[in-house]
Design a protein around this motif. Structure first.
Motif, mmCIF file in Angstrom:
data_model
loop_
_atom_site.group_PDB
_atom_site.id
_atom_site.type_symbol
_atom_site.label_atom_id
_atom_site.label_comp_id
_atom_site.label_asym_id
_atom_site.label_seq_id
_atom_site.Cartn_x
_atom_site.Cartn_y
_atom_site.Cartn_z
ATOM 1 N N THR A 74 43.620 37.943 37.473
ATOM 2 C CA THR A 74 43.150 39.340 36.590
ATOM 3 C C THR A 74 43.012 38.450 35.093
ATOM 4 O O THR A 74 43.495 37.418 34.796
ATOM 5 N N PRO A 75 42.076 39.467 34.272
ATOM 6 C CA PRO A 75 41.632 38.864 32.945
ATOM 7 C C PRO A 75 43.011 38.407 32.165
ATOM 8 O O PRO A 75 43.742 38.994 31.890
ATOM 9 N N GLY A 76 42.680 37.145 31.675
ATOM 10 C CA GLY A 76 43.797 36.716 30.465
ATOM 11 C C GLY A 76 44.644 35.567 31.508
ATOM 12 O O GLY A 76 45.389 34.996 30.780
ATOM 13 N N PHE A 77 44.469 35.475 32.736
ATOM 14 C CA PHE A 77 45.419 34.551 33.556
ATOM 15 C C PHE A 77 45.023 33.145 33.109
ATOM 16 O O PHE A 77 45.993 32.216 33.012
ATOM 17 N N LEU A 78 43.656 32.883 32.952
ATOM 18 C CA LEU A 78 43.296 31.589 32.652
ATOM 19 C C LEU A 78 42.767 31.861 31.213
ATOM 20 O O LEU A 78 42.416 32.667 30.608
ATOM 21 N N LYS A 79 43.092 30.727 30.513
ATOM 22 C CA LYS A 79 42.625 30.699 29.045
ATOM 23 C C LYS A 79 41.183 31.027 29.228
ATOM 24 O O LYS A 79 40.169 30.293 29.835
ATOM 25 N N GLY A 80 40.813 32.069 28.158
ATOM 26 C CA GLY A 80 39.391 32.570 28.104
ATOM 27 C C GLY A 80 38.851 33.171 29.181
ATOM 28 O O GLY A 80 37.645 33.637 29.096
ATOM 29 N N GLN A 81 39.654 33.619 30.104
ATOM 30 C CA GLN A 81 38.982 34.416 31.189
ATOM 31 C C GLN A 81 39.073 35.897 30.672
ATOM 32 O O GLN A 81 39.905 36.453 30.385
ATOM 33 N N LYS A 82 37.784 36.418 30.952
ATOM 34 C CA LYS A 82 37.617 37.896 30.450
ATOM 35 C C LYS A 82 37.328 38.817 31.689
ATOM 36 O O LYS A 82 37.319 40.044 31.589
ATOM 37 N N LYS A 83 36.958 38.264 32.742
ATOM 38 C CA LYS A 83 36.760 39.096 34.004
ATOM 39 C C LYS A 83 37.683 39.051 35.180
ATOM 40 O O LYS A 83 38.226 37.694 35.501
ATOM 41 N N ALA A 84 38.123 39.896 35.901
ATOM 42 C CA ALA A 84 38.718 39.599 37.303
ATOM 43 C C ALA A 84 37.935 38.623 38.389
ATOM 44 O O ALA A 84 36.707 38.845 38.448
ATOM 45 N N GLU A 85 38.931 37.642 38.785
ATOM 46 C CA GLU A 85 37.977 36.692 39.785
ATOM 47 C C GLU A 85 38.779 36.876 41.268
ATOM 48 O O GLU A 85 39.806 36.481 41.278
ATOM 49 N N LEU A 86 37.779 37.445 42.240
ATOM 50 C CA LEU A 86 38.453 37.587 43.544
ATOM 51 C C LEU A 86 38.486 36.192 44.140
ATOM 52 O O LEU A 86 37.618 35.496 44.118
#
Length: 277
Positions: free
Chosen positions: A156-168
């Protein structure tokens, strides 16, 4: 006590039947193996003092299927050698719906770590449908969002630093593939499941009888608690009384919400499964 709480919630639902939709009460428990899981399931689903203290369904959190194959002596993949076979045997005559309230081992062959490639292939999904159809009423894959325990299907957004979109993730698509290729029987097509008279035996004959659960004897519940190392052995034959705690004592609240009403269709559907006066 879980059974006392179940009793009190059931009775609260019944008292407020015109203002709230009654929903089934499900107790979810970690899978502690046989025979403990059976004794606890029977206790929670039996009618000790009245039908009100029995749960409507029982859930197990199961993480024991940790290999793609379980081979027999001839080298063939065989459900009978899997950890689910023992669960099926334990619950083949269980009175209430059994649900895997969590499933999805992420250790051994299915272990995954950042960047979360491969991981779980969910081969237990077809095993559930092919071999546990009469025993299992549903299963919930654990879990949607990735946490530190590494069970997630999605970043989900924010799990990784700088991640803005959900990644399946890979194990999300693996689960999707299993669900799409292993649908339930088409024999269910056309049955009016909303009807009060609809029962599973309308689709196929049942292989097992499912009598009401019998409450465990004193010898069983004493032995179970002693083996689990509890500080004090509780008397499973006695439930604590309903506490005197009227909502009117808290800011003059009414016992039943008066801001909404249950629709006629919802009320009718509820009465299929609960006694309506």
């Amino acid at each position: 006590c879980v059974k006392a709480l179940t009793r009190d919630i059931h009775r609260f639902q019944a008292d407020c039947k015109n203002n709230m939709r009654r929903v089934p009460l499900i107790y979810s428990d970690m899978d502690m193996g046989s025979p403990t899981r059976v004794h606890i399931a029977n206790y929670l689903s039996c009618e000790l003092e009245s039908p009100d203290d029995a749960v409507d369904a029982y859930g197990l959190n199961v993480y024991s299927w940790c290999d793609s194959e379980y081979l027999d002596e001839s080298g063939e993949n065989n459900f009978g050698y899997s950890p689910y076979k023992a669960i099926k045997d334990d619950f083949d005559k269980f009175a209430k719906p059994l649900i895997f309230s969590e499933f999805g081992c992420n250790t051994g062959e299915f272990e995954t770590a950042c960047p979360y490639k491969k991981g779980r292939n969910w081969v237990d999904v077809p095993a559930m449908l092919d071999h546990m159809g009469e025993v299992l009423s549903g299963a919930v894959a654990f879990e949607f969002s990735m946490e530190k325990n590494q069970y997630g299907l999605v970043l989900t957004p924010g799990f990784l630093k700088g991640q803005k979109k959900a990644e399946l993730l890979d194990n999300y698509f693996a689960l999707q593939k299993q669900y799409r290729s292993n649908n339930i029987s088409s024999k269910w097509d056309g049955i009016d499941i909303a009807s009060c008279s609809a029962v599973p035996s309308d689709v196929a004959s049942l292989s097992y009888s499912h009598p009401k659960s019998v409450c465990p004897s004193k010898d069983i519940w004493e032995d179970l608690q002693e083996k689990r190392g509890v500080d004090k052995v509780a008397d499973w034959d006695v439930l604590p009384p309903t506490p005197e705690a009227p909502l009117s004592a808290v800011n003059n609240q009414t016992e039943c919400m008066e801001t909404s009403k249950v629709s006629a269709s919802d009320y009718k559907n509820t009465c299929c499964h609960f006694t309506c006066s």
